[in-house]
Every structure is written in structure tokens, then in C-alpha cells.
Design an enzyme around this catalytic site. Structure first.
Site, PDB file in Angstrom:
ATOM      1  N   HIS A  31     -10.465  -2.298  11.477  1.00  0.00           N
ATOM      2  CA  HIS A  31      -9.395  -3.165  10.972  1.00  0.00           C
ATOM      3  C   HIS A  31      -9.188  -4.292  11.989  1.00  0.00           C
ATOM      4  O   HIS A  31      -8.179  -4.322  12.701  1.00  0.00           O
ATOM      5  CB  HIS A  31      -8.124  -2.319  10.808  1.00  0.00           C
ATOM      6  CG  HIS A  31      -7.019  -2.976  10.043  1.00  0.00           C
ATOM      7  ND1 HIS A  31      -5.712  -2.524  10.091  1.00  0.00           N
ATOM      8  CD2 HIS A  31      -6.999  -4.032   9.196  1.00  0.00           C
ATOM      9  CE1 HIS A  31      -4.958  -3.282   9.313  1.00  0.00           C
ATOM     10  NE2 HIS A  31      -5.705  -4.200   8.763  1.00  0.00           N
ATOM     11  N   LYS A  69      -9.552  -2.233   1.621  1.00  0.00           N
ATOM     12  CA  LYS A  69      -9.272  -1.056   2.444  1.00  0.00           C
ATOM     13  C   LYS A  69     -10.025   0.182   1.968  1.00  0.00           C
ATOM     14  O   LYS A  69     -10.499   0.988   2.774  1.00  0.00           O
ATOM     15  CB  LYS A  69      -7.764  -0.793   2.510  1.00  0.00           C
ATOM     16  CG  LYS A  69      -6.976  -1.952   3.148  1.00  0.00           C
ATOM     17  CD  LYS A  69      -7.453  -2.236   4.538  1.00  0.00           C
ATOM     18  CE  LYS A  69      -7.103  -3.582   5.121  1.00  0.00           C
ATOM     19  NZ  LYS A  69      -5.741  -3.955   5.310  1.00  0.00           N
ATOM     20  N   CYS A 120       0.805  -7.421  11.745  1.00  0.00           N
ATOM     21  CA  CYS A 120       1.067  -7.558  13.184  1.00  0.00           C
ATOM     22  C   CYS A 120       0.295  -8.714  13.807  1.00  0.00           C
ATOM     23  O   CYS A 120       0.137  -8.776  15.025  1.00  0.00           O
ATOM     24  CB  CYS A 120       0.750  -6.257  13.910  1.00  0.00           C
ATOM     25  SG  CYS A 120       1.936  -4.956  13.537  1.00  0.00           S
ATOM     26  N   ARG A 142       0.842  -1.191   0.000  1.00  0.00           N
ATOM     27  CA  ARG A 142       0.000   0.000   0.000  1.00  0.00           C
ATOM     28  C   ARG A 142       0.880   1.245   0.000  1.00  0.00           C
ATOM     29  O   ARG A 142       1.956   1.263   0.591  1.00  0.00           O
ATOM     30  CB  ARG A 142      -0.916   0.023   1.231  1.00  0.00           C
ATOM     31  CG  ARG A 142      -2.110  -0.921   1.125  1.00  0.00           C
ATOM     32  CD  ARG A 142      -3.025  -0.822   2.329  1.00  0.00           C
ATOM     33  NE  ARG A 142      -2.375  -1.272   3.533  1.00  0.00           N
ATOM     34  CZ  ARG A 142      -1.819  -0.498   4.450  1.00  0.00           C
ATOM     35  NH1 ARG A 142      -1.867   0.828   4.336  1.00  0.00           N
ATOM     36  NH2 ARG A 142      -1.224  -1.014   5.504  1.00  0.00           N
ATOM     37  N   SER A 167      -1.244  -3.524  10.253  1.00  0.00           N
ATOM     38  CA  SER A 167      -0.894  -4.406   9.147  1.00  0.00           C
ATOM     39  C   SER A 167       0.352  -5.221   9.481  1.00  0.00           C
ATOM     40  O   SER A 167       1.327  -4.691  10.009  1.00  0.00           O
ATOM     41  CB  SER A 167      -0.640  -3.577   7.893  1.00  0.00           C
ATOM     42  OG  SER A 167      -1.799  -2.835   7.586  1.00  0.00           O
ATOM     43  N   TYR A 201      -1.207  -3.421  -7.012  1.00  0.00           N
ATOM     44  CA  TYR A 201      -1.016  -4.127  -5.744  1.00  0.00           C
ATOM     45  C   TYR A 201      -2.347  -4.211  -4.975  1.00  0.00           C
ATOM     46  O   TYR A 201      -3.091  -3.230  -4.892  1.00  0.00           O
ATOM     47  CB  TYR A 201       0.053  -3.452  -4.872  1.00  0.00           C
ATOM     48  CG  TYR A 201       0.010  -4.025  -3.467  1.00  0.00           C
ATOM     49  CD1 TYR A 201       0.482  -5.319  -3.223  1.00  0.00           C
ATOM     50  CD2 TYR A 201      -0.598  -3.338  -2.421  1.00  0.00           C
ATOM     51  CE1 TYR A 201       0.370  -5.895  -1.968  1.00  0.00           C
ATOM     52  CE2 TYR A 201      -0.706  -3.903  -1.156  1.00  0.00           C
ATOM     53  CZ  TYR A 201      -0.222  -5.179  -0.937  1.00  0.00           C
ATOM     54  OH  TYR A 201      -0.357  -5.751   0.303  1.00  0.00           O
ATOM     55  N   ARG A 238       1.955 -12.053  -0.778  1.00  0.00           N
ATOM     56  CA  ARG A 238       0.632 -12.372  -0.229  1.00  0.00           C
ATOM     57  C   ARG A 238       0.009 -13.581  -0.910  1.00  0.00           C
ATOM     58  O   ARG A 238       0.350 -13.923  -2.036  1.00  0.00           O
ATOM     59  CB  ARG A 238      -0.297 -11.169  -0.451  1.00  0.00           C
ATOM     60  CG  ARG A 238       0.144  -9.887   0.257  1.00  0.00           C
ATOM     61  CD  ARG A 238      -0.651  -9.633   1.496  1.00  0.00           C
ATOM     62  NE  ARG A 238      -0.061  -8.603   2.340  1.00  0.00           N
ATOM     63  CZ  ARG A 238      -0.588  -8.230   3.509  1.00  0.00           C
ATOM     64  NH1 ARG A 238      -1.693  -8.797   3.957  1.00  0.00           N
ATOM     65  NH2 ARG A 238      -0.004  -7.319   4.247  1.00  0.00           N
ATOM     66  N   ASP A 282      -9.338  -9.685   8.937  1.00  0.00           N
ATOM     67  CA  ASP A 282      -8.811  -8.342   8.650  1.00  0.00           C
ATOM     68  C   ASP A 282      -9.794  -7.214   8.931  1.00  0.00           C
ATOM     69  O   ASP A 282      -9.386  -6.155   9.382  1.00  0.00           O
ATOM     70  CB  ASP A 282      -8.357  -8.275   7.187  1.00  0.00           C
ATOM     71  CG  ASP A 282      -7.388  -7.127   6.916  1.00  0.00           C
ATOM     72  OD1 ASP A 282      -6.386  -7.009   7.652  1.00  0.00           O
ATOM     73  OD2 ASP A 282      -7.641  -6.335   5.988  1.00  0.00           O
TER      74      ASP A 282
HETATM   75  P1  GTP Z   1      -2.289  -7.689   7.374  1.00  0.00           P
HETATM   76  O1  GTP Z   1      -2.831  -8.726   6.452  1.00  0.00           O
HETATM   77  O2  GTP Z   1      -1.222  -6.862   6.768  1.00  0.00           O
HETATM   78  O3  GTP Z   1      -3.350  -6.844   7.986  1.00  0.00           O
HETATM   79  O4  GTP Z   1      -1.486  -8.476   8.542  1.00  0.00           O
HETATM   80  P2  GTP Z   1      -1.963  -9.333   9.799  1.00  0.00           P
HETATM   81  O5  GTP Z   1      -2.256  -8.432  10.951  1.00  0.00           O
HETATM   82  O6  GTP Z   1      -3.017 -10.293   9.426  1.00  0.00           O
HETATM   83  O7  GTP Z   1      -0.616 -10.114  10.182  1.00  0.00           O
HETATM   84  P3  GTP Z   1      -0.238 -11.667  10.033  1.00  0.00           P
HETATM   85  O8  GTP Z   1      -1.070 -12.537  10.919  1.00  0.00           O
HETATM   86  O9  GTP Z   1      -0.205 -11.996   8.603  1.00  0.00           O
HETATM   87  O10 GTP Z   1       1.241 -11.672  10.634  1.00  0.00           O
HETATM   88  C1  GTP Z   1       2.249 -10.859  10.112  1.00  0.00           C
HETATM   89  C2  GTP Z   1       3.597 -11.314  10.572  1.00  0.00           C
HETATM   90  O11 GTP Z   1       3.653 -11.347  11.997  1.00  0.00           O
HETATM   91  C3  GTP Z   1       3.945 -12.722  10.082  1.00  0.00           C
HETATM   92  O12 GTP Z   1       5.260 -12.722   9.611  1.00  0.00           O
HETATM   93  C4  GTP Z   1       3.802 -13.575  11.310  1.00  0.00           C
HETATM   94  O13 GTP Z   1       4.671 -14.670  11.283  1.00  0.00           O
HETATM   95  C5  GTP Z   1       4.119 -12.611  12.456  1.00  0.00           C
HETATM   96  N1  GTP Z   1       3.365 -12.976  13.684  1.00  0.00           N
HETATM   97  C6  GTP Z   1       2.027 -13.198  13.772  1.00  0.00           C
HETATM   98  N2  GTP Z   1       1.672 -13.553  15.025  1.00  0.00           N
HETATM   99  C7  GTP Z   1       2.797 -13.540  15.757  1.00  0.00           C
HETATM  100  C8  GTP Z   1       3.082 -13.813  17.143  1.00  0.00           C
HETATM  101  O14 GTP Z   1       2.201 -14.138  17.951  1.00  0.00           O
HETATM  102  N3  GTP Z   1       4.379 -13.672  17.531  1.00  0.00           N
HETATM  103  C9  GTP Z   1       5.369 -13.320  16.667  1.00  0.00           C
HETATM  104  N4  GTP Z   1       6.610 -13.203  17.135  1.00  0.00           N
HETATM  105  N5  GTP Z   1       5.143 -13.063  15.345  1.00  0.00           N
HETATM  106  C10 GTP Z   1       3.875 -13.170  14.907  1.00  0.00           C
HETATM  107  C1  SPV Z   2      -2.963  -4.489   5.323  1.00  0.00           C
HETATM  108  O1  SPV Z   2      -1.975  -3.900   4.861  1.00  0.00           O
HETATM  109  O2  SPV Z   2      -3.481  -4.187   6.414  1.00  0.00           O
HETATM  110  C2  SPV Z   2      -3.544  -5.623   4.590  1.00  0.00           C
HETATM  111  C3  SPV Z   2      -3.067  -5.886   3.243  1.00  0.00           C
HETATM  112  O3  SPV Z   2      -4.438  -6.276   5.085  1.00  0.00           O
HETATM  113  S1  SPV Z   2      -3.727  -4.737   2.118  1.00  0.00           S
HETATM  114  O4  SPV Z   2      -4.894  -5.341   1.496  1.00  0.00           O
HETATM  115  O5  SPV Z   2      -2.674  -4.501   1.140  1.00  0.00           O
HETATM  116  O6  SPV Z   2      -4.105  -3.535   2.775  1.00  0.00           O
HETATM  117 MN    MN Z   3      -4.869  -5.609   7.139  1.00  0.00          MN
END
Ligand code: GTP
Ligand code: SPV
Ligand code: MN
Length: 593
Positions: free
Chosen positions: A229, A209, A253, A72, A251, A200, A373, A280
């Protein structure tokens, strides 16, 4: 092809798009599998998609975006309202008339020689009282196929819109993908979205979003509901009861991971199960019984690939085994499958995310882009909740906020009440990630994980949260919590194992909601007694001392934090609610030495 609707507002708008963009051909996306299959085949024939191993990954494809177009672009995302004030200081602003002129100038005739796809889509199950509809025109088959996975599309959506003029008008034009001409613009008053010079996901899959957060948050402000979110999950107890909560993390996290976690063995043995409703976005409103209900408006997962593996998130991995589009991951040429960092057996004979020869055994370069992704259909997820398509959503027990904080924020703590919870959400901060362009690892304020997604002024958004609270009886209000899985020790190691073990924290949270466990009142809110976090089976990984440290409040650091929050509030201007400033004053007084 015939039009699929007689809706005059839609037909007029499509005609207007045709006049502006000058496509050779117009194709209405009807939602049939035959049409989508034909488009995938066409994308394979032009190289836009690479068809993956049909035995190992049936109906799966790899797509690479332009290397300048992999996340983004917050700096080029605009909220276009008549006045600057309406957008607030956190959003970029441009005046609507000038913006239309600028964007229409860039995209004029850019569909020449191409097909214009008209995608009718629904955010939320078609016909649900929560649901909202939109149309996106695009010149990209990649966008059509992703929207097919991420939203409900086609004829049923047009039928649900009927003759109504209440739908979101979305224009996407890939153009030459020039980053200097890239614009992601929302026009909340006009129900309009433009995505220009990008391909993207988060920039161009407008249901996500652009609509479900930026436009929807604006609609929610005026219609008394919330677009957040947030993931939505259900925890099933051995007796069959299921309790739901929503969690907002910025994002990359951990939302997808938490939403699909596998309970630790000690919990599994007792019969605990975890169910995914969303990973999400949550649309939240008060139900007829006065409680708050959350619905996931999406139909698939657009998840971060790196780090996803059999151990960290087997459910997400399983969800990607069929009908999935992978973007910017590495290709294993030996068996025509995909690979990313965090999986075993890096291919020796591979191509990296940019399509360059790449040896995963010897190369020091990454095979997959950090923000690569997968776009996977929700129905593939083994732990998908039976309530996933419930048109009324699920009742919410708790709102959980969290971010990446190496120091300071405890593993978990609870707000004293609704307003204190809103204060905690409003003052969240987190280290930046690769999900957006720009520096990674910089701590910034990201209120409610919505900083890039609030479609109007931030202080007004905080007020909306406070106002919603006033409409819900105290005994029916969800409780508020803050979590931090990313606390690091002095050597820089994560102190908490995270992933499945996060259930131990959710267990405490839901016990608090049920009034089944007491807590320690501190300067920042209620903290667990260390012995109330179940460490059974985790004794080798987390010592009681480490847990105690993760559950402690360092007043000096919190005094600094309070200064940071004050600076942030000051930067937001006069709309920050007095109630939140009072909350800040209370925190400052409590942590003063
Ligand atoms: P968006 O799709 O961008 O909104 O991201 P998201 O909030 O869904 O994050 P996602 O669950 O995909 O995790 C993102 C990164 O954080 C990955 O590389 C995971 O491996 C890492 N991660 C997720 N949960 C944990 C956790 O509990 N501990 C640690 N250390 N890393 C984590
Ligand atoms: C984020 O960045 O919080 C996502 C991926 O969930 S995107 O759809 O690119 O915003
Ligand atoms: Mn997100």
C-alpha cells in the site's frame, strides 16, 4: 454482442455467471471510447450520473452512493482460505465452500432485468512482466466507468490473457445494497473475488484493494515479490538525476498528497522537480541488476476529495479537471460544478453529498462526505512521471513508513538496517480515518499500512519482508525510514506544515541513501541533526526549537510504545518472526530508564 475471446476458461466462467445471475443481456467491455461514452450517457439518463459543466469540467460526472455505503467495510471483508490459520488473526475468515453458498444465495438472479458487464482488466501495463489480469462482472455502469479510469481494460487485456487460465475471477453484485448482506470476499487459492451489496469504490473496484493488494500479496508470497500500500515518487535534482522512493501510509494519511507534492519555492528555484509514479499501490520485485523495482499497477487516482485544493495539492486538483468521476461530493447548482470542504467559495445554492438542498455559507453540515472521492485518469496529472508506464518499474532507493501520530513519532528517522526497517514497519500505528467505516481518530496498529489488505497471515507477511531482504545484496537494498507529518503541539496544532514542505524531509532521506549526510544514532534509529533539515523560507512557520522537539526521543513514551508493540505481537500469535521479537527486545532495553 460477440464474445471478445475464445479462451475456454473465460467463456465457461462467464456462462456460469450468467446462469447464476440471470442478466437480461451480456455486454463485453472492449475498451473503446464509443462504448464508454454510450454507457456514461445511459447512466446520465437514469440519474446514476449527473453530468457536470462541460466547459469547466469536460467529461466529468457526479455520482452519489447509498449513505450506508461510503467507505470500505473492514468488518465485512473476509479472506476465505481452507483453514483459519492461513488468514491470521487480523483478517476475518470464512470457509470457502460455505461462503460461496452464502454469497451465491444472496446474489442469485440479482441481475434480472439488468445488463451484465464483463470487464477484462490489467493491473500494470499490458504485457509487463509485473502485470496480472482479471475479469470483473458487474451490474453497475458506475463500476465499469471507474474501472475504465483506474485500470487498463478491454480487448488488449483479453489478447494478453490469450488461452491462459491464469486470471482473477471477480463477481460484483449491487443487489439492494443492504449493509447486513454486504460482503467483500477474497479467495486467494481460487483467484476469486466477490463484492456483494455495495457500490463503494474500495469494496467494488476490484482491481484496487481486493486484487492489487489482498490477492496480489498472497501471489507475491508464493512468487517472491511484494504488493504494498505504497505511493511511488521520483525526485529530480537540478543536475537531472531522478531518485525514486516508495512510501506506505494508512488510508487517508497522505499518500496522494506526497506523491504529487509541489516543491517549496527554494527548491523549485534551484531546479528540483517531483514526479508521480503512483499514489496508492506498488508492486515490487528484484530486477536483473539485483536492485528492487516498483511499478504502479493502477491507471488512475481514486483520491480523497476533501482537503484537496490549489494550495495543498494543485496537481491532484488539475488531474480532476477532465474525464473524472466524483463520488459523494457537493454540487454547486449555480454552475453545475462540484465542491468539497477545503475549497474556497462554498456554494450558497447547492446540494450536499446526499442530494439535499444545502447552503455552504450558512450550513453547519458538511457538503461533501469526509471520504468523498475523485476518480481521475493518471494522464491528467501534470507531474506524471515519464517512467509511469515503464514495464520494468523504477529502482527504489528508500521505503518510507508513516502514519498519524499526534505524539511520539519524530518527523523522520532511519532504520539501522533492513530487519530493523521491517520492525519499524511492522509496529506502525496510526489514528483511524474516514476511509473505512468505524470510529475515526483511534490509534491502532497498522503494519506497513497493510492491516486491511494483507491477504494472509500477518506474521507470515513480516517473515516475507525479512526473506525478501535476504535476497538483495546489502549495498543494493533500499534504506528504511519512518515519517510523521501529524505531530501536534500541546494546543492541538500540527507542528509541521506538511504538504509541499514534506520535500524537505524527502531531501534528507535521499541524502542519507546517497551517503551525503550524517545522522545522530538514538535508541530508535538514526535521526537528522536539526540543522540538516532545510528550513530555508520556512523560518516563520517552524522554529528551530519546534524542529528539535519533532526530532527528539522521549524514552518514557517509547517504553510505553514498546509495551504496545509487544501486546500487538502477542495478539498475532506464533508466526511473528523471532528476528522481530529480537528487534523489540533491543528497543525495550534501549529505552528502559
Ligand atoms: P487513501 O487514498 O485513502 O489511501 O489516502 P492517502 O494516503 O492517499 O491520503 P491523502 O493524500 O488523500 O490525504 C488524506 C488527508 O490527509 C487529506 O485530507 C489531506 O489534506 C491530509 N494530508 C495529506 N498530507 C498531509 C500533510 O502533510 N499534513 C497534514 N496536516 N495533512 C495532510
Ligand atoms: C484506501 O482506503 O486506502 C483507499 C481508498 O485508497 S479505497 O479504494 O476505498 O480503498
Ligand atoms: Mn489507499
Amino acid at each position: 454482442m460477440d464474445n471478445l475471446t475464445t479462451n475456454k476458461s473465460i467463456l465457461d466462467w462467464v456462462a456460469d455467471r450468467v446462469a447464476l445471475l440471470s442478466p437480461d443481456k451480456v455486454v463485453w467491455i472492449d475498451g473503446s471510447r464509443e462504448q464508454i461514452e454510450a454507457l456514461k450517457a445511459e447512466a446520465v439518463s437514469t440519474g446514476e450520473f449527473i453530468k457536470l459543466n462541460e466547459e469547466k469540467l469536460p467529461d466529468c460526472y457526479l455520482h452519489r452512493t447509498d449513505p450506508s455505503d461510503v467507505a470500505r467495510v473492514e468488518g465485512r471483508t473476509f479472506i476465505c482460505t481452507p483453514t483459519r490459520e492461513e488468514t491470521g488473526p487480523l483478517n476475518n475468515w470464512m470457509a470457502p465452500d460455505e461462503t460461496y453458498e452464502l454469497l451465491d444465495g444472496i446474489i442469485k438472479d440479482s441481475y434480472k432485468g439488468k445488463t451484465m458487464y464483463v470487464i477484462p482488466y490489467s493491473m500494470g501495463p499490458v504485457g509487463s512482466p509485473f502485470s496480472k489480469y482479471g475479469l470483473e462482472v458487474t451490474d453497475s455502469i458506475y463500476v465499469v466507468c471507474n474501472m475504465d479510469i483506474m485500470t487498463r481494460i478491454g480487448q488488449p487485456v483479453l489478447d494478453a490473457i490469450g488461452s491462459s487460465e491464469d486470471w482473477i475471477k471477480g463477481t460484483h453484485a449491487s443487489c439492494d445494497c443492504d449493509p447486513e448482506k454486504r460482503y467483500i470476499c477474497q479467495f486467494p487459492q481460487d483467484n476469486t473475488i466477490y463484492s456483494v451489496c455495495s457500490c463503494y469504490g474500495g469494496n467494488v473496484l476490484q482491481g484496487k484493494k481486493c486484487f492489487a493488494l489482498r490477492i496480489a500479496s498472497y501471489l507475491g508470497l508464493h512468487e517472491s515479490w511484494q504488493a504494498e500500500h505504497m505511493l511511488i515518487l521520483g525526485l529530480e535534482y537540478p543536475n537531472g538525476d531522478i531518485k525514486y522512493l516508495c512510501a506506505a501510509f494508512p488510508s487517508a494519511c497522505g499518500k496522494t498528497n506526497l506523491a504529487m507534492l509541489v516543491p517549496p519555492e527554494v527548491y523549485r528555484k534551484k531546479g528540483y522537480k517531483l514526479w508521480t509514479v503512483g499514489d496508492d499501490i506498488a508492486w515490487i520485485r528484484k530486477g536483473p541488476d539485483g536492485r528492487m523495482y516498483a511499478l504502479n499497477p493502477e491507471y488512475g487516482f481514486f483520491g480523497v476529495a476533501p482537503g484537496t485544493n490549489e494550495k495543498s495539492n494543485p496537481n491532484a486538483l488539475a488531474a480532476t479537471r477532465e474525464g473524472t468521476i466524483f463520488t459523494n461530493v457537493a454540487l454547486n447548482l449555480d454552475d453545475n460544478t462540484i465542491w468539497w470542504e477545503g475549497l474556497d467559495n462554498a456554494p450558497e445554492n447547492g446540494l450536499d453529498w446526499q442530494g439535499q438542498p444545502w447552503n455552504g455559507k450558512t450550513s453547519t453540515e458538511k457538503g461533501a462526505y469526509p471520504n468523498s472521492r475523485f476518480t481521475a485518469p493518471s494522464r491528467n496529472c501534470p507531474c506524471l512521471s515519464s517512467e509511469y508506464e515503464n514495464p520494468d518499474g523504477v529502482p527504489v532507493e528508500a521505503f518510507v513508513f508513516g502514519g498519524r501520530r499526534a505524539k511520539l513519532a519524530p518527523l523522520v528517522y532511519q532504520a539501522r538496517d533492513w530487519n530493523h526497517g521491517v520492525f519499524i514497519g511492522s509496529s506502525m500505528a496510526s489514528e483511524t480515518t474516514a476511509a473505512a467505516t468505524g470510529a475515526v481518530g483511534v490509534v491502532r496498529r497498522d503494519p506497513m499500512a497493510m492491516r486491511p489488505f494483507i491477504g494472509y497471515d500477518c506474521g507470515t507477511y513480516f517473515q516475507h519482508w525479512l526473506d525478501i531482504g535476504k535476497t538483495v545484496d546489502v549495498d543494493k537494498q533500499p534504506k528504511f525510514f519512518n515519517v510523521n507529518w501529524f505531530r501536534k503541539d500541546d494546543e492541538g496544532h500540527f507542528m509541521w506544515p506538511g504538504f509541499g514542505d514534506n520535500l524537505r524531509v524527502l531531501d534528507w532521506i535521499l541524502k542519507r541513501c546517497a551517503g551525503e549526510v550524517d545522522a545522530v544514532e538514538t535508541e530508535i534509529g538514526f535521526l537528522p541533526k536539526p540543522e540538516d533539515i532545510n528550513l530555508e523560507g520556512l523560518e516563520d512557520e517552524v522554529s528551530m526549537d519546534a524542529l528539535k522537539e519533532m526530532l527528539s526521543v522521549d524514552k518514557k513514551l517509547w517504553a510505553e510504545e514498546a509495551e504496545g508493540i509487544e501486546e500487538f505481537y502477542d495478539s498475532l500469535g506464533s508466526t511473528v518472526p523471532a528476528e522481530l521479537k529480537d528487534q523489540l527486545a533491543k528497543l525495550k532495553a534501549a529505552v528502559a530508564e
